[in-house]
Design a protein around this motif. Structure first.
Motif, short mmCIF file in Angstrom:
data_model
loop_
_atom_site.label_atom_id
_atom_site.label_comp_id
_atom_site.label_asym_id
_atom_site.label_seq_id
_atom_site.Cartn_x
_atom_site.Cartn_y
_atom_site.Cartn_z
N ILE A 1 -18.88 47.13 -21.06
CA ILE A 1 -20.00 46.18 -21.10
C ILE A 1 -19.76 45.11 -22.16
N ALA A 2 -19.29 45.54 -23.34
CA ALA A 2 -19.04 44.58 -24.43
C ALA A 2 -17.96 43.57 -24.03
N ALA A 3 -16.93 44.04 -23.31
CA ALA A 3 -15.84 43.16 -22.90
C ALA A 3 -16.35 42.07 -21.95
N GLU A 4 -17.31 42.40 -21.11
CA GLU A 4 -17.86 41.41 -20.19
C GLU A 4 -18.67 40.34 -20.92
N VAL A 5 -19.24 40.70 -22.06
CA VAL A 5 -20.10 39.77 -22.80
C VAL A 5 -19.32 38.93 -23.80
N ARG A 6 -18.18 39.42 -24.29
CA ARG A 6 -17.44 38.71 -25.36
C ARG A 6 -17.10 37.26 -25.02
N PRO A 7 -16.75 36.91 -23.76
CA PRO A 7 -16.47 35.50 -23.47
C PRO A 7 -17.66 34.57 -23.69
N LYS A 8 -18.87 35.12 -23.78
CA LYS A 8 -20.07 34.30 -23.95
C LYS A 8 -20.47 34.15 -25.41
N LEU A 9 -19.69 34.76 -26.34
CA LEU A 9 -20.04 34.71 -27.76
C LEU A 9 -19.71 33.36 -28.36
N LYS A 10 -20.48 32.97 -29.38
CA LYS A 10 -20.16 31.77 -30.15
C LYS A 10 -18.96 32.07 -31.06
N PRO A 11 -18.30 31.04 -31.59
CA PRO A 11 -17.10 31.27 -32.42
C PRO A 11 -17.37 32.25 -33.57
N HIS A 12 -16.40 33.13 -33.76
CA HIS A 12 -16.38 34.08 -34.89
C HIS A 12 -17.53 35.09 -34.85
N VAL A 13 -18.15 35.28 -33.70
CA VAL A 13 -19.16 36.34 -33.54
C VAL A 13 -18.46 37.57 -32.99
N ILE A 14 -18.76 38.74 -33.55
CA ILE A 14 -18.12 39.99 -33.11
C ILE A 14 -19.16 40.98 -32.59
N ILE A 15 -18.70 41.81 -31.62
CA ILE A 15 -19.53 42.91 -31.12
C ILE A 15 -18.91 44.21 -31.61
N THR A 16 -19.72 45.02 -32.29
CA THR A 16 -19.25 46.29 -32.85
C THR A 16 -19.94 47.45 -32.15
N LEU A 17 -19.17 48.51 -31.83
CA LEU A 17 -19.73 49.73 -31.23
C LEU A 17 -19.87 50.79 -32.31
N SER A 18 -20.96 51.56 -32.26
CA SER A 18 -21.21 52.59 -33.27
C SER A 18 -21.74 53.85 -32.60
N GLY A 19 -21.15 55.01 -32.93
CA GLY A 19 -21.64 56.29 -32.44
C GLY A 19 -21.38 56.54 -30.97
N THR A 20 -20.48 55.80 -30.35
CA THR A 20 -20.25 55.91 -28.90
C THR A 20 -19.14 56.88 -28.53
N LYS A 21 -18.48 57.50 -29.48
CA LYS A 21 -17.38 58.41 -29.16
C LYS A 21 -17.94 59.79 -28.78
N SER A 22 -18.61 59.81 -27.65
CA SER A 22 -19.21 61.05 -27.15
C SER A 22 -19.51 60.87 -25.67
N TYR A 23 -20.12 61.91 -25.09
CA TYR A 23 -20.50 61.88 -23.68
C TYR A 23 -22.02 62.03 -23.58
N ALA A 24 -22.57 61.51 -22.48
CA ALA A 24 -24.02 61.63 -22.26
C ALA A 24 -24.30 61.59 -20.76
N ARG A 25 -25.38 62.28 -20.36
CA ARG A 25 -25.82 62.25 -18.96
C ARG A 25 -26.88 61.16 -18.81
N ILE A 26 -26.52 60.08 -18.10
CA ILE A 26 -27.41 58.94 -17.93
C ILE A 26 -27.27 58.40 -16.52
N ASN A 27 -28.15 57.46 -16.18
CA ASN A 27 -28.01 56.69 -14.94
C ASN A 27 -27.18 55.46 -15.29
N PRO A 28 -25.86 55.48 -15.02
CA PRO A 28 -24.98 54.41 -15.52
C PRO A 28 -25.32 53.03 -14.96
N ASP A 29 -25.73 52.94 -13.71
CA ASP A 29 -26.01 51.63 -13.11
C ASP A 29 -27.17 50.94 -13.81
N GLU A 30 -28.29 51.67 -13.97
CA GLU A 30 -29.47 51.06 -14.58
C GLU A 30 -29.26 50.78 -16.07
#
Length: 483
Positions: free
Chosen positions: A350-379
């Protein structure tokens, strides 16, 4: 072309006008609440607040409904009213909270509110509250498929009338229950109560018939005794004539009573069918209004100059309205839609799809995502994508965006999207997740993205809210409750 644009804008403003009527109704109830609370009329004030919450529920503004009810609780505490006093007032507010949970099918929270309502009802000692409590219990049990328990609650409502053989009062009680279910649009309670009512009516007819038969037999026995005493006399023959006349009169009366009961049942059956059909038609019309508007405006927009920015903005707005309608009408199977997801891969995509829309020198950082979860991925993907794109739009050069995952319990997943942008003003916070809450220039955005995301969250048994504790930038919290 100007005429076509004017026509399209008029159609859009018509929908906004309908929503303005809802806001006007809400203001009426809140004004009544303020007046009554200031006069320390706490029960009428609670009833006004419950009506205001109901208006929010009809507009699918559940967050607004909860906020109103919480404000009332705080106001009571501020007035020195303890939690155990005024049980009727507490029951009224908790019932409004239960109705809100029931509107967006949060059965677990609805059951918790129902339990509290039962505690307040017992303390109140009011026959009217006890009857209302039984009706709400029946409504809950039918909604979760526990029909037997629902039938027990309905039976208890009319048991006291049956015990006293007050059939007319019991008949009125059944009608009141059915009428109330029709007004609330609860077809299941209508169906079950009407079925029980038909069985009850049959049993009462049988009991009445047995009673009349016993009277006839008693009259006949008396006539026989008279005949034996006056055998061979004119008085005896007169007794026979009188006996037969009595029997005939009773038989005619029985036929008349039976015909009246039968006609009443037929009339009630027709009224109930019409009421159910009207409720279904009203619900369908309400669900289709936004979708129909979107579909009808499409051909008109196709004939306009597609290079005109105003036309492009209006096309995007119409598409958003159609999306809002589709989400509102959707009923995803929450349990079957759950999948075990690698959150690190999921969030990075998801972050990769959004990065082209960032203003210069803006970064997206992920935190706490190194795990698994049961979710509805589409929604969840649709919600997080919009939140990140929104953050990218408002985060200035050199800023930072963070996507965080937190496990809040065995069945609670939480995603947080934070940015270092200008944040959300106090004026905008109250209506941030409410569709058509204010007029705006379409060139600056349609203001439907966050309401659609909030509605998507509700459909998967979740909530979307703005963290009020964050004053620098903005932080949106998506909380999902798995069944």
């Amino acid at each position: 072309m100007r005429r076509l644009i004017t026509f399209a804008m008029t159609a859009a403003l018509t929908v906004l006008g309908m929503l303005a009527d809802t806001q006007s109704e809400l203001n009426v109830h809140l004004k009544a609440y303020n007046t009554r609370f200031a006069a320390q009329q706490y029960l009428p004030a609670a009833q006004s607040m419950a009506e205001a919450a109901a208006v929010c529920n009809e507009a699918h503004n559940y967050e607004g409904s909860f906020r109103l009810l919480s404000n009332f609780d705080r106001a009571l505490s501020g007035a020195g009213v303890s939690a155990d006093s005024l049980p009727a007032v507490r029951y009224t507010i908790e019932k409004a909270r239960y109705d809100t949970y029931r509107h967006f099918h949060s059965h677990a929270n609805a059951l918790k509110s129902l339990t509290k309502m039962g505690q307040y009802a017992r303390k109140a000692g009011s026959k009217e509250i006890d009857s209302d409590m039984l009706f709400n219990e029946a409504q809950y049990y039918y909604s979760v498929g526990q029909d037997a328990k629902g039938d027990i609650c309905i039976s208890r409502l009319i048991k006291e009338f049956d015990n006293s053989n007050d059939y007319e009062a019991a008949d009125k009680a059944y009608q009141a229950i059915i009428d109330r279910a029709v007004k609330s649009g609860d077809a299941k309670i209508v169906g079950h109560t009407y079925q029980n009512y038909m069985h009850w009516t049959d049993s009462i007819e049988a009991a009445t018939a047995d009673t009349q038969l016993a009277k006839v037999k008693k009259a006949y026995a008396a006539a026989q005794q008279t005949i034996e005493e006056k055998d061979g006399t004119i008085a005896a023959r007169t007794g026979w004539i009188v006996t037969f006349a009595v029997l005939f009169g009773i038989a005619v009366a029985g036929l008349v009573i039976g015909a009246i009961l039968y006609l009443r049942i037929l009339a009630k059956n027709r009224r109930l069918k019409k009421a159910v059909q009207a409720a279904d038609a009203q619900s369908a019309a309400k669900s289709a209004i936004l979708h129909n508007m979107s579909a009808q405006m499409g051909p008109t927009l196709e004939r306009l100059d597609q290079s005109d920015p105003a036309v492009r903005n209006l096309r995007g707005y119409v598409a958003r309205i159609g999306e809002l309608s589709d989400v509102e009408n959707s009923n995803p199977d929450i349990k079957d839609s759950l999948q075990e997801v690698n959150l690190d891969t999921f969030c990075e995509t998801i972050a990769a799809e959004v990065r082209p829309k960032l203003k210069p020198h803006v970064i997206i950082t992920l935190s706490g995502t190194k795990s698994y979860a049961r979710i509805n991925p589409d929604e969840v993907r649709k919600i997080l994508t919009h939140l990140l794109e929104n953050a990218a739009k408002h985060t200035p050069e050199g800023g930072k965006i963070t996507l965080t995952y937190k496990k809040r319990g065995a069945k609670i997943n939480q995603f947080i999207v934070s940015d270092s942008g200008p944040g959300v003003s106090e004026e905008e916070r109250a209506t941030l997740f409410t569709a058509f809450s204010s007029q705006s220039d379409l060139a600056e955005g349609d203001r439907l993205g966050l309401p659609i995301c909030a509605l998507r969250a509700e459909k998967i048994n979740g909530t979307l809210e703005l963290d009020p504790a964050v004053s620098s930038g903005a932080s949106f919290i998506l909380t999902i409750h798995n069944p």
